[in-house]
Enzyme design. Structure first.
Site, PDB file in Angstrom:
ATOM      1  N   GLN A  98       1.033  -1.141   0.023  1.00 44.43           N
ATOM      2  CA  GLN A  98      -0.058   0.335  -0.001  1.00 44.43           C
ATOM      3  C   GLN A  98       1.026   1.209   0.365  1.00 44.43           C
ATOM      4  O   GLN A  98       0.100   2.381  -0.112  1.00 44.43           O
ATOM      5  CB  GLN A  98      -1.349  -0.226   1.507  1.00 44.43           C
ATOM      6  CG  GLN A  98      -1.925  -1.189   1.093  1.00 44.43           C
ATOM      7  CD  GLN A  98      -2.572  -1.311   2.527  1.00 44.43           C
ATOM      8  OE1 GLN A  98      -2.486  -0.516   3.344  1.00 44.43           O
ATOM      9  NE2 GLN A  98      -3.993  -2.751   2.934  1.00 44.43           N
ATOM     10  N   HIS A 160      -0.879   0.369   5.360  1.00 47.36           N
ATOM     11  CA  HIS A 160      -1.544   1.251   6.755  1.00 47.36           C
ATOM     12  C   HIS A 160      -0.777   1.358   6.600  1.00 47.36           C
ATOM     13  O   HIS A 160      -0.494   1.999   7.806  1.00 47.36           O
ATOM     14  CB  HIS A 160      -2.042   0.435   7.721  1.00 47.36           C
ATOM     15  CG  HIS A 160      -3.349  -0.695   8.054  1.00 47.36           C
ATOM     16  ND1 HIS A 160      -3.572  -1.415   8.602  1.00 47.36           N
ATOM     17  CD2 HIS A 160      -3.608  -1.272   6.864  1.00 47.36           C
ATOM     18  CE1 HIS A 160      -4.187  -2.093   8.640  1.00 47.36           C
ATOM     19  NE2 HIS A 160      -4.192  -2.641   7.571  1.00 47.36           N
ATOM     20  N   GLU A 262     -15.727   2.721   8.583  1.00 49.12           N
ATOM     21  CA  GLU A 262     -16.391   4.115   9.366  1.00 49.12           C
ATOM     22  C   GLU A 262     -16.547   5.021   8.429  1.00 49.12           C
ATOM     23  O   GLU A 262     -15.320   5.346   7.821  1.00 49.12           O
ATOM     24  CB  GLU A 262     -15.614   4.166  10.306  1.00 49.12           C
ATOM     25  CG  GLU A 262     -15.651   2.754  11.259  1.00 49.12           C
ATOM     26  CD  GLU A 262     -14.852   2.915  12.805  1.00 49.12           C
ATOM     27  OE1 GLU A 262     -15.493   1.684  13.147  1.00 49.12           O
ATOM     28  OE2 GLU A 262     -14.615   3.688  12.581  1.00 49.12           O
ATOM     29  N   TYR A 272     -11.082   7.560  19.312  1.00 48.73           N
ATOM     30  CA  TYR A 272     -12.690   6.867  17.872  1.00 48.73           C
ATOM     31  C   TYR A 272     -11.910   5.029  18.531  1.00 48.73           C
ATOM     32  O   TYR A 272     -12.598   4.419  16.799  1.00 48.73           O
ATOM     33  CB  TYR A 272     -12.499   6.978  16.753  1.00 48.73           C
ATOM     34  CG  TYR A 272     -12.594   8.250  16.404  1.00 48.73           C
ATOM     35  CD1 TYR A 272     -13.990   8.650  16.223  1.00 48.73           C
ATOM     36  CD2 TYR A 272     -11.872   9.928  17.158  1.00 48.73           C
ATOM     37  CE1 TYR A 272     -13.984  10.225  15.978  1.00 48.73           C
ATOM     38  CE2 TYR A 272     -12.128  11.028  17.278  1.00 48.73           C
ATOM     39  CZ  TYR A 272     -13.606  11.328  16.397  1.00 48.73           C
ATOM     40  OH  TYR A 272     -13.851  12.295  16.686  1.00 48.73           O
ATOM     41  N   TYR A 283      -8.985 -10.471  10.132  1.00 52.57           N
ATOM     42  CA  TYR A 283      -8.076 -11.755   9.189  1.00 52.57           C
ATOM     43  C   TYR A 283      -8.038 -13.300   9.168  1.00 52.57           C
ATOM     44  O   TYR A 283      -8.953 -13.769   8.814  1.00 52.57           O
ATOM     45  CB  TYR A 283      -7.201 -11.149   8.102  1.00 52.57           C
ATOM     46  CG  TYR A 283      -7.817  -9.333   7.759  1.00 52.57           C
ATOM     47  CD1 TYR A 283      -8.850  -9.790   6.753  1.00 52.57           C
ATOM     48  CD2 TYR A 283      -7.282  -8.415   8.234  1.00 52.57           C
ATOM     49  CE1 TYR A 283      -9.258  -8.822   6.069  1.00 52.57           C
ATOM     50  CE2 TYR A 283      -7.720  -7.108   7.265  1.00 52.57           C
ATOM     51  CZ  TYR A 283      -8.964  -7.242   6.524  1.00 52.57           C
ATOM     52  OH  TYR A 283      -9.141  -5.969   5.901  1.00 52.57           O
TER      53      TYR A 283
END
Length: 389
Positions: A98, A160, A262, A272, A283
């Protein structure tokens, strides 16, 4: 206020658990996330195509569009073609998994020779992080690129990084940082995802910075012992969409694991929940991650189960679609769509509908011309304009 849930077999279980905690009227009911009603009266027209995995869009003061690509290149739209913009001094891009060249934001106070801010992954597979760089666009190239900020601690692997940028009305810059990866990934002797509750780590947080990349004055957690002064909010997994609404409120869309994406209304100093509170599942094991409700932690305005793969986020204020003004538009990588999210005056979700694009949507922005623009995440990505049907 409990979140709007888009339902699947898993979300039916979530809804049942929440109903035990709140009146049934607190929950909106949906058959499945993909069955949100289709939006009408629009079509997508192709503006240009051919970029390799574009990641973000940004409009220059004169209205010209810049697009970043994951492989570390920057392009400008000229007519119906993209031309590469040379960049002088860009650090080596860690383009793995990513990671890559990610978001782009133009300093809102600059009219000529604007400062260009970009987030990117830097480092190696063993030690990498999300980095903020800034250069000056002279009309032909971005020059004098320098590193303003590097998230810490370093992590390994290619998962991430976040990473969206958002200018606030007070001139500060918000920057999202991912938690570092899924189990069994570890950072600092703990599961990477647990870094999101560690205020001595930037991972799993939104940072509030000055335009020089320093901790902005007045950050709400700066006086807490052991907390890094840049942190503005925490308990996030992997935010890949942020938008400012007309009232100056900050919205963020983030990825959950195996469900539980979300939409959050972000306030400084708040937790949060991730990974103590979530609507997703591990996973590896398929087991729920954390609890649905944890006292003192902010609840999402929407919990999407299954996940759309939330990407770019924008609020619409243009003239092309008067009926859409004030709505949020959230891209979907997995669902290959854009969700229109209707809000009431108190910033609660009223309804949603779906603009089916048919390709992985990486970013959604409103252009200076009042149209919505979408870029698709493909080997030959497209820039699309949403126009009235």
């Amino acid at each position: 206020m409990l979140p709007t849930l888009l339902r699947s077999p898993l979300s039916c279980c979530v809804a049942a658990a929440l109903t035990a905690l709140a009146p049934p009227a607190a929950l909106a009911q949906w058959p499945t996330s993909d069955a949100a009603p289709a939006a009408k009266g629009w079509r997508a027209e192709t503006v240009s195509e051919g970029l390799s995995h574009p990641w973000a869009m940004g409009s220059l003061p004169d209205g010209r569009l810049l697009v970043s690509t994951k492989n570390g290149k920057l392009y400008m739209l000229k007519g119906k073609r993209f031309e590469e913009v040379p960049m002088e001094g860009l650090p080596p891009v860690f383009s793995n998994g990513q990671g890559g060249l990610l978001d782009i934001a133009i300093h809102p106070g600059d009219k000529a020779n604007p400062r260009i801010y970009m987030t990117m992954a830097t480092g190696t597979d063993e030690a990498n992080r999300t980095t903020l760089v800034q250069g000056v666009f002279d009309g032909k190239r971005v020059k004098g690129i320098k590193t303003l900020f590097r998230a810490r601690p370093d992590k390994s692997g290619g998962q991430h990084f976040g990473s969206r940028l958002l200018w606030q009305k007070d001139g500060t810059l918000l920057m999202s940082i991912g938690d570092g990866g899924n189990p069994p990934q570890q950072v600092g002797g703990m599961l990477a995802r647990d870094q999101a509750q560690n205020l001595s780590s930037h991972n799993g947080s939104i940072l509030r910075l000055t335009d020089a990349g320093k901790a902005a004055p007045g950050n709400p957690l700066a006086t807490r012992p052991g907390a890094l002064p840049e942190i503005w909010s925490y308990g996030h997994r992997n935010i890949q969409g942020m938008a400012l609404d007309a009232n100056g409120r900050v919205w963020a869309s983030e990825h959950g694991p195996r469900g539980g994406d979300e939409l959050n209304l972000i306030e400084g100093g708040q937790n949060y929940g991730w990974p103590l509170q979530s609507y997703g599942r591990d996973y590896r094991t398929g087991e729920p991650v954390g609890q649905l409700l944890v006292p003192g932690m902010r609840q999402p305005r929407i919990a999407w189960v299954p996940s759309p793969g939330a990407s770019g986020l924008a609020q619409y204020s243009g003239s092309q679609f008067p009926q859409w003004r004030g709505s949020l538009f959230s891209g979907g990588l997995a669902t290959t769509d854009v969700r229109r999210i209707v809000l009431d005056k108190d910033a609660h979700v009223v309804s949603q509908e779906r603009l089916l694009i048919g390709k992985r949507v990486r970013d959604v922005r409103q252009g200076p011309d009042g149209h919505l623009y979408v870029i698709t995440d493909e080997d030959k990505g497209q820039l699309l304009r949403i126009v009235p049907q």
